[in-house]
Structure formats: structure tokens, C-alpha cells
Design an enzyme around this catalytic site. Structure first.
Site, PDB file in Angstrom:
ATOM      1  CB  SER A  36      -8.710   3.569   2.525  1.00 13.82           C
ATOM      2  OG  SER A  36      -7.527   3.109   3.755  1.00 13.82           O
ATOM      3  CB  SER A  65      -8.314   0.978   5.327  1.00 16.99           C
ATOM      4  OG  SER A  65      -9.049   2.000   5.841  1.00 16.99           O
ATOM      5  CE  LYS A  97      -4.112   2.359   2.538  1.00 19.85           C
ATOM      6  NZ  LYS A  97      -4.907   1.649   3.779  1.00 19.85           N
TER       7      LYS A  97
END
Ligand code: GLN
Length: 482
Positions: free
Chosen positions: A150, A174, A74
Site C-alpha cells: 500500500s 506494504s 505516507k
């Protein structure tokens, strides 16, 4: 394939790390223009790392568990020499001079291949990956829908076969919510289990890093590598890391599973509820003892989270002032104007909204009424959980009230967007470990996930129960049509 399947084939010399990496890169070429999971691809470095992995394999001896396995990271985890943007214009040019501890641990494990950095909601604020400054990631199960957020880029990449597994971060869901929407496994470890050094901070009392994978065994494997005390993160805890692979026994007999009644709320999609009820029946068939429990303060979770998370965000994001790194406006006449313009140009709407909300709840006169009150309510959640875990070993709840929604459906309605976190934030408020795994599809062919929450630092029981369900259900073998 999964990490452990690749590991077996590499050990038997049935494939090489180079072949595995080339296969994944070909897959990226095929589908990335539809999915848009990555912000940065490091294909050339990946091929070099694959050669290194093959040299390691040629040397014989014990093969480290991640050798030859292409992974994605990420974009809020610092990677030395590789752009780390948090999907925000304010960090569009930021190249970290160091690796996050989790990235370092992956590298040090030996022979790991890093494919690139995945898209996300800007500064991890969001539930759909639509607040990214750079691109919209699409759900591989239905390209008109969001992958969740997210960590939506990581989830979509794993689901679409654009990497074998990935790392995400979870402040209020997330990792788990995008895992649910993309039909993969995602684990938020206990607060303190994994070092956050090098994770760009959003809400420091809630943030955790965790694995996003195709099955439970892979989650256990990655968790093993990233867990443990780190002198660079004083909130990481010095509790021995158990052997998580040993926890993978396909048995749930005698496990006490609590079903909190407050989590079956009006507004939940009936097809999601149907799936969760089937999960409960599966656990009962496996010999687990399912019983109703109560977490009475649950209705206050969302409000509490959005006060604490925005307050911490407003203070964490004060560092983006254009002085030392990141974006700086080219046209300011004095220092104050430079700060203001830099932040105005660099931050997106959702990030600004949160900075303003957080600044408000921390300001004189309001602090007592909001921030301090929210901290007190947080203690009540902890007490709810403590009481529940005196009776049961695990809690079983939905991950998200609906399957993946359409792109554009909620992005202009922050309250609707915040409501999609209703089932995931309590684990962060309590610091508890929670895993999300797939439990089948809706009639429209969209994945649904469910969550198990465990006692503090008891990821092992979580993994065991998750593994038992996965082996019994087989839902982890479903793949998106893309
Ligand atoms: N969707 C939640 C939020 O917007 C959680 C985000 C996260 O876990 N990083 O705050």
C-alpha cells in the site's frame, strides 16, 4: 542522490539545503503530473525548513544526518497541522493535532525537510495503491503499471526522484512489495523496534513503520533515527538500538543463508525466479553458505493473515463513526442513520469488504473456528522460524511472485490481489525484520526485488548482508527512464 551523498555535499558546502530542496521541487513539477505520488504537497513549508537547515549548517559544528534532506511521509502517519487522510474520504478533512513519534523524531533530528504526504491504498488495505479514494499512482518505470502498495506513493516518489527517501508502513508487505516494484530498498523492522504512535492503525499486531530509500546505507540511517522505545507506544520494546551504520560492511563471508523451499512455488514468474537464483549465486560467490531450509506451515500464511488482519481492522475502524473527527454525513435524521450513512459514504469497497470479513470471523460461533484457529496457526509459524534460525542467520526469498502488474488488472479480483502478498506476510506474522532490495530488471525493463528476513531485533545482520549484495551487484544505481 542518496541521503548520504547529500550529507557529504552539504558538509563540504558544495550545495545548500535550499538548492537541494529547489531541485527536488523542480523534479516534482516535472513528473508529478505523470506519477501522482503525493496527496498533499507542502512546498512552501519545505522551503522554509530548507532555510532553517542552511542556518544550522552556517552555524558550523556537527551536522545532524538528515539536515537538508527532503523526505516524504505516507499519509497514514499523523503530521501536526497537515492533512492526514489515509487516502480515504472518511478522513478527507482530518488535520491531526500531533505528530506521529517517527515524524517527531525526524524533526527533532534537526534540519529535516518534509515535502508532503504520499498516496496509498485506502487505510493501507491493498497491494497496488488503487484503493485510494483520491488518485491512481503510476509506476515510474512504466506509467501503465501500478507502483505496488500500500505504500505505493512513497515508493514511486523515491524512484522518480520526487523526494530523497520516504517512510512507509507494512502490515503484510506494504513497504517491501512497492519497493520491489519500484526498484528501491524498503525495510520492515522487527515488531516493537519502531513506535507506531500516530500511525493510523490497520492491524495492530502486524503494523510496523519503516524506511523506503535508494540504497541500504540510507535505510540504515533512517532506521537509526526512528528506532527505540517510546512511552506512547506500549508495544515498542526497550532493547538498545545498535549503531546501524557500523553494520554496513560489504562482506557476507561465512553468513548462513537459508533458502526456504516452500517459497519457490508454481505460478511465480520465471523471470523473477531467474533473478532470485542469480542473487543466490552472488551470495555464494561472496562466500555466504546457502542451504535449503523448510518452513512447513508456509501454505497457510495467506489464509491466516487475511483472518487476523481483517479481524483487527474491523475493530480498529469502529472509531470512524462521524462523531469526533473525519467525515460526517450532512443528511441523517437520527444517530443510527448518521453512523450508517457516514460509514457508507466514507469507506471504499475494499475497506468495507475487510470490515465485513473481520466482523464475521470475530462473531459468536465463528470466533473459535476462524480467529482463534488463526492465532494458533500463527504460533506454528513462529516455531517454523525459530527452528530455521537455529540453522541459519538469514532467510532469502522473493518479494513478489511477479513484477508490477498493469493498472486495473487485479483491482476487481480481491483473491488475485491478496495472492500478490504471498511472500511478504510471513515476516509480519512472525514479527521478524525483513528488507527488500533491487536485483535487476526483467527483459521488459521492470524492477525485481528480493527479501532477506532476519532474527528478531537483528536488523544489523540484515543490513550487513543487504549492503554486501548491493555493493557487489550495483543494481541500486538503476534509475527509471522517467
Ligand atoms: N497488501 C496487504 C493487504 O492488503 C498488506 C497491506 C499492508 O501491508 N498494509 O493487507
Amino acid at each position: 542522490m542518496t541521503i548520504h551523498e547529500i550529507r557529504d555535499q552539504l558538509r563540504k558546502r558544495e550545495v545548500s539545503a535550499r538548492e537541494v530542496t529547489q531541485a527536488v521541487l523542480r523534479r516534482i513539477e516535472e513528473v508529478e503530473e505523470k506519477v501522482h505520488a503525493y496527496l498533499t504537497l507542502t512546498s512552501e513549508e519545505a522551503l522554509k525548513q530548507a532555510e532553517e537547515a542552511d542556518r544550522l549548517l552556517a552555524g558550523g559544528g556537527e551536522v545532524p544526518p538528515l539536515t537538508g534532506v527532503p523526505l516524504a511521509i505516507k499519509d497514514n502517519l499523523c503530521t501536526r497541522g497537515i492533512r492526514t487522510t489515509c487516502a480515504s474520504k472518511i478522513l478527507h478533512n482530518f488535520i491531526p493535532p500531533y505528530d506521529a513519534t517517527v515524524v517527531r523524531r525526524l524533526k527533532e533530528s534537526g534540519g529535516t525537510i518534509l515535502l508532503g504526504k504520499t498516496n496509498m491504498d485506502q487505510f493501507a488495505m491493498g497491494s497496488s495503491t488503487e484503493t485510494s479514494s483520491f488518485k491512481i499512482t503510476r509506476n515510474p518505470w512504466d506509467l501503465e503499471r501500478v507502483p505496488g502498495g500500500s505504500s505505493g506513493g512513497s515508493a514511486a516518489a523515491v524512484a522518480a526522484g520526487e523526494c530523497i527517501a520516504a517512510l512507509g508502513s507494512d502490515t503484510g508487505g506494504s513497504i517491501r512489495q512497492p519497493a520491489s516494484h519500484c526498484g528501491i530498498v524498503g525495510l520492515k523492522p522487527t515488531y516493537g523496534r519502531v513506535s507506531r504512535f500516530g500511525l493510523v492503525a490497520f492491524a495492530s499486531s502486524l503494523d510496523q513503520i519503516g524506511p523506503m530509500t535508494r540504497d541500504v546505507a540510507d535505510t540504515a540511517l533512517l532506521l537509526q533515527i526512528i528506532s527505540g522505545k517510546d512511552p506512547y507506544d506500549s508495544t515498542s520494546v526497550d532493547i538498545p538500538v545498535p549503531d546501524y551504520e557500523q553494520a554496513l560492511i560489504p562482506e557476507a563471508k561465512g553468513l548462513k543463508v537459508g533458502i526456504p523451499k516452500e517459497y519457490f512455488v508454481a505460478g511465480m514468474d520465471p523471470q523473477v525466479e531467474e533473478r532470485i537464483r542469480e542473487v543466490i549465486r552472488t551470495y555464494e560467490a561472496l562466500g555466504a553458505l546457502c542451504q535449503e531450509v523448510s518452513l512447513p506451515h508456509t501454505p497457510y500464511a495467506l489464509a491466516t493473515y487475511y483472518i487476523l488482519a481483517t479481524a483487527e481492522a474491523s475493530s480498529n475502524l469502529a472509531r470512524y463513526d462521524g462523531v469526533k473527527y473525519g467525515h460526517r454525513t450532512p443528511e441523517a435524521k437520527n444517530l443510527l442513520e448518521m453512523y450508517c450513512k457516514t460509514r457508507e459514504e466514507g469507506f471504499g469497497t475494499e475497506v468495507k469488504r475487510r470490515i465485513m470479513l473481520g466482523t464475521y470471523t470475530l462473531s459468536a460461533g465463528y470466533y473459535e473456528a476462524y480467529y482463534r484457529k488463526a492465532q494458533q496457526v500463527r504460533t506454528l509459524f513462529r516455531q517454523d522460524f525459530q527452528k530455521a534460525f537455529e540453522e541459519v542467520d538469514l532467510l532469502l526469498i522473493p518479494t513478489s511472485p511477479t513484477p508490477a502488474f498493469k493498472i486495473g488488472e487485479k483491482v476487481d479480483d480481491p483473491l488475485q490481489m491478496y495472492l500478490s502478498d504471498i511472500f511478504t506476510i510471513s515476516a509480519n506474522l512472525g514479527g521478524l525484520p525483513a528488507i527488500c532490495l533491487p536485483c535487476g530488471l526483467t527483459r521488459e525493463g521492470l524492477p525485481v526485488g528480493f527479501q532477506l528476513m532476519g532474527r528478531l531485533f537483528d536488523e544489523a545482520t540484515l543490513l550487513r548482508a543487504a549492503y554486501a549484495y548491493e555493493q557487489a551487484s550495483g543494481y541500486h544505481r538503476l534509475r527509471p527512464p522517467i
